[in-house]
Enzyme design. Structure first.
Site, PDB file in Angstrom:
ATOM      1  N   GLU A 355      15.559  30.284  89.711  1.00 30.30           N
ATOM      2  CA  GLU A 355      14.292  30.807  89.735  1.00 30.30           C
ATOM      3  C   GLU A 355      13.464  30.171  90.847  1.00 30.30           C
ATOM      4  O   GLU A 355      12.567  30.744  91.517  1.00 30.30           O
ATOM      5  CB  GLU A 355      13.684  30.498  88.546  1.00 30.30           C
ATOM      6  N   HIS A 386      39.824  25.734  79.604  1.00 32.11           N
ATOM      7  CA  HIS A 386      40.629  26.930  78.905  1.00 32.11           C
ATOM      8  C   HIS A 386      39.993  28.321  78.947  1.00 32.11           C
ATOM      9  O   HIS A 386      40.215  29.126  78.133  1.00 32.11           O
ATOM     10  CB  HIS A 386      40.617  26.299  77.486  1.00 32.11           C
ATOM     11  N   LYS A 514       8.203  42.350  83.608  1.00 29.54           N
ATOM     12  CA  LYS A 514       7.020  42.157  82.622  1.00 29.54           C
ATOM     13  C   LYS A 514       6.048  43.112  82.555  1.00 29.54           C
ATOM     14  O   LYS A 514       5.780  43.937  81.737  1.00 29.54           O
ATOM     15  CB  LYS A 514       6.335  41.033  82.816  1.00 29.54           C
TER      16      LYS A 514
END
EC number: 5.3.1.9
Length: 549
Positions: A355, A386, A514
Site C-alpha cells: 500500500e 511443505h 470504493k
C-alpha cells in the site's frame, strides 16, 4: 524532499554496469573468496537483533554503489524532513509522524509550529487509565459484570497491526480474550458474536472518520446484537469505545465521547498501531508492555535517524531490496518468520509495503519507467517448507527471502525449538549453496547405488543455489524487540520510497474500487436487470440477482 528520478543518477548508471559484472557471480563464489564474509555483512542492534545479509549477491563494491544512490537521492535530507514534521505526504498535505507516537525521549516534534508531544502523551495517559479499569475489572458492564472479551472492529491499518501484535505477543497477554472483525462479509462479525457474551464484551470501533463502510457496517451489526440482549440504548456506553476523531458521530452512535480516543491526520492507517488504534494491544498485554513496544520502535527510530548509511540496518535492507527488484528483476519478496506467534507478520507488511510503495506515478507526477514496490508474501516456517519453498529452491523466479527467528522460545517443549531453528539455519544455507550434480551422484554411491543407473533422476535432485536471503535472529520476541523489528521494516519501506521517488504515505489506489462499489450498491437493492456497465460487470450482477432469488 528532493524529487529525483533514480535512473537518471550517475549512481544508477554505475550500478547497471556493476550488475553486468555481478549477474553471473554466485553466493558460493563470494563465500569462497572471503572467509570473513559473515562479519563484514552482518550487524547487531541493541544486543537484541542480529541481521545477517551475507547470503546476498552483493559485494562491498555493490553496497558502496547503492550507498552512492542513496546519497544522490538525498536520503539523509528525506529522513530529516520526516522526523522534523515536514509535510512529506504532499498529495494529502500531511506530515508523517508515526515516529512521534513512540517518541519516548519526549523531545519536541513540531507540526505547523506546534509541538505534538503533549497531545500524544495525553492520549497515552487516557489509554492507560481506561485499560487499567478494564483489565482490573473495575469497569463493569450493564449487568455489573467485569469485561472478559474485547472485539476490535476496524479494517486495514485499524485491524492488521493490532491483530498482528496481539498475536505476536500472546505470551504477554492477560485474561482478556481478544477478537478482531474487519471484513464487511457478515460471516466475520457473525462468527465472532457467537463466541462472546453481551454482558461481558467491550467493542472498540476503530475509524478515524467514523464513516468507513466496512467498519461502521460491522459496528452497527454489533450494536444491534448487543441491544437485543441489553434493551436500553444507554447501556451502549458501557460496552463500546471509539478510536476516532468524529465526536459528533461517536456520540450519536451511543458512545460516551469520554471514551473516544483520538489520533491525528499525520498518522497513516498502516503506521497507526502505535496510536490509539493500538488500544486493543494495550488491553491485551497491559500498558507497561505497550510502552516497551513503543520503546523498541523508538530505539530503531534513533538508529535509523542517526546511524551512518553504511551501518544503518533499514537502509541496508532497503538498498539490497532495490538491487534485486530493479536490477535482477525480482518481483516478490518473502517474509518467513520461524515463530508461530508471528503468523500475521507477513500479512501486516504485505499491506505496509504494497500500500505504501505500490505506485506507478513518481513525485513529479510522471509515470515511472522502473520498478517500485515488490509483491510481499509469506507464511511461518516450517509450514512454508511443505508448501511453497519448492519454487523458491528450484523454480524459475528469483525470490529474495527474509528469515526471522527468536533464539529463545516462549514454549521450551522438548526439543521443538532446536528442530525449528535447525530448519531456519538449514534453509538459508540450502538456498545459498544448493547441491551440485557431483554431490547427488556421490550420495548414490554412498548408498551403494550406481549413479549411471539412476541418471534419469539426478537432474531433479540438483539445486542451483544462489538464492538470496537475509536472516534476522532475535534474542527473544518481546514487546521491545518486536517494536524494533516493526520499525526496521517501516523505515526500510520509507527508504525505498525516497529513492524510488514515489509518495509512500498516500494510498489513492484504494479509492476507485470504493467509488464504484458505492455506485453499484443501490443497483443491487432490486431485481431489475442492469445494463449500465460493461458487458462483463452487467453479466455478473445480473447472474447474482438471478441466483439470489
Amino acid at each position: 524532499m528532493k524529487n529525483i528520478n533514480p535512473t537518471q543518477t550517475a549512481a544508477w548508471q554505475a550500478l547497471q554496469k556493476h550488475f553486468d559484472e555481478m549477474k553471473d557471480v554466485t553466493i558460493a563464489d563470494l563465500f569462497a573468496k572471503d572467509g570473513d564474509r559473515f562479519s563484514k555483512f552482518s550487524a547487531t542492534f541493541d544486543d537484541q537483533m542480529l541481521v545477517d545479509y551475507s547470503k546476498n549477491r552483493i559485494t562491498e563494491e555493490t553496497l558502496a554503489k547503492l550507498q552512492d544512490l542513496a546519497k544522490e537521492c538525498d536520503l539523509a535530507g528525506a529522513i530529516k524532513s520526516m522526523f522534523s514534521g515536514e509535510k512529506i505526504n504532499r498529495t494529502e498535505n500531511r506530515a508523517v509522524l508515526h515516529v512521534a507516537l513512540r517518541n519516548r525521549s519526549n523531545t519536541p516534534i513540531l507540526v505547523d509550529g506546534k509541538d505534538v508531544m503533549p497531545e500524544v502523551n495525553a492520549v497515552l495517559e487516557k489509554m492507560k487509565t481506561f485499560s487499567e479499569a478494564i483489565i482490573s475489572g473495575e469497569w463493569k458492564g450493564y449487568t455489573g459484570k467485569a469485561i472478559t472479551d474485547v472485539v476490535n472492529i476496524g479494517i486495514g491499518g485499524s485491524d492488521l497491526g493490532p491483530y498482528m501484535v496481539t498475536e505476536a505477543l500472546r505470551p504477554y497477554k492477560n485474561h482478556l480474550n481478544m477478537h478482531f472483525v474487519s471484513n464487511v462479509d457478515g460471516t466475520h462479525i457473525a462468527e465472532v458474536l457467537k463466541k462472546v457474551n453481551s454482558e461481558t464484551t467491550l467493542f472498540l470501533v476503530a475509524s478515524k472518520t467514523f464513516t468507513t463502510q466496512e467498519t461502521m457496517t460491522n459496528a452497527h451489526s454489533a450494536r444491534d446484537w448487543f441491544l437485543k440482549a441489553a434493551g436500553d440504548e444507554k447501556h451502549v456506553a458501557k460496552h463500546f469505545a471509539a478510536l476516532s476523531t468524529n465526536a459528533k458521530a461517536v456520540g450519536e452512535f451511543g458512545i460516551d465521547t469520554a471514551n473516544m480516543f483520538e489520533f491525528w491526520d499525520w498518522v497513516g492507517g498502516r503506521y497507526s498501531l502505535w496510536s490509539a488504534i493500538g488500544l486493543s494491544i494495550v488491553l491485551s498485554i497491559g500498558f507497561d508492555n505497550f510502552v516497551e513496544l513503543l520503546s523498541g520502535a523508538h530505539a530503531m527510530d534513533k538508529h535509523f535517524s542517526t546511524t551512518p548509511a553504511e551501518k544503518n540496518l533499514p537502509v541496508l535492507l532497503a538498498l539490497i531490496g532495490i538491487w534485486y527488484n530493479n536490477f535482477f528483476g525480482a518481483e516478490t519478496e518473502a517474509i518467513l518468520p520461524y515463530d508461530q506467534y508471528m503468523h500475521r507478520f507477513a500479512a501486516y507488511f504485505q499491506q505496509g509495503n504494497m500500500e505504501s510503495n505500490g505506485k506507478y506515478v513518481d513525485r513529479n507526477g510522471n509515470v515511472v519507467d522502473y520498478q517500485t514496490g515488490p509483491i510481499i508474501w509469506g507464511e511461518p516456517g516450517t509450514n512454508g517448507q511443505h508448501a511453497f519453498y519448492q519454487l523458491i529452491h528450484q523454480g524459475t523466479k528469483i525470490v529474495p527471502c527474509d528469515f526471522i527467528a527468536p533464539a529463545i522460545t516462549h514454549n521450551p517443549l522438548s526439543d521443538h525449538h532446536q528442530k525449528l531453528l535447525s530448519n531456519f539455519f538449514a534453509q538459508t544455507e540450502a538456498l545459498a549453496f544448493g547441491k551440485s550434480r557431483e554431490v547427488v551422484e556421490q550420495e548414490y554411491r554412498d548408498q551403494g547405488k550406481d549413479p549411471a543407473t539412476l541418471d534419469y533422476v539426478v537432474p531433479f535432485k540438483v539445486f542451483e543455489g544462489n538464492r538470496p536471503t537475509n536472516s534476522i535472529l532475535l534474542r527473544e520476541i518481546t514487546p521491545f524487540s518486536l517494536g524494533a523489528l516493526i520499525a526496521l521494516y517501516e523505515h526500510k519501506i520509507f527508504t525505498q520510497g525516497v529513492i524510488l521517488n514515489i509518495f509512500t504515505f498516500d494510498q489513492w489506489g484504494v479509492e476507485l474500487g470504493k467509488q464504484l462499489a458505492n455506485r453499484i450498491l443501490p443497483e443491487l437493492k432490486d431485481d431489475k436487470e442492469i445494463s449500465s456497465h460493461d458487458s462483463s460487470t452487467n453479466g455478473l450482477i445480473n447472474r447474482y440477482k438471478a441466483w439470489r432469488g
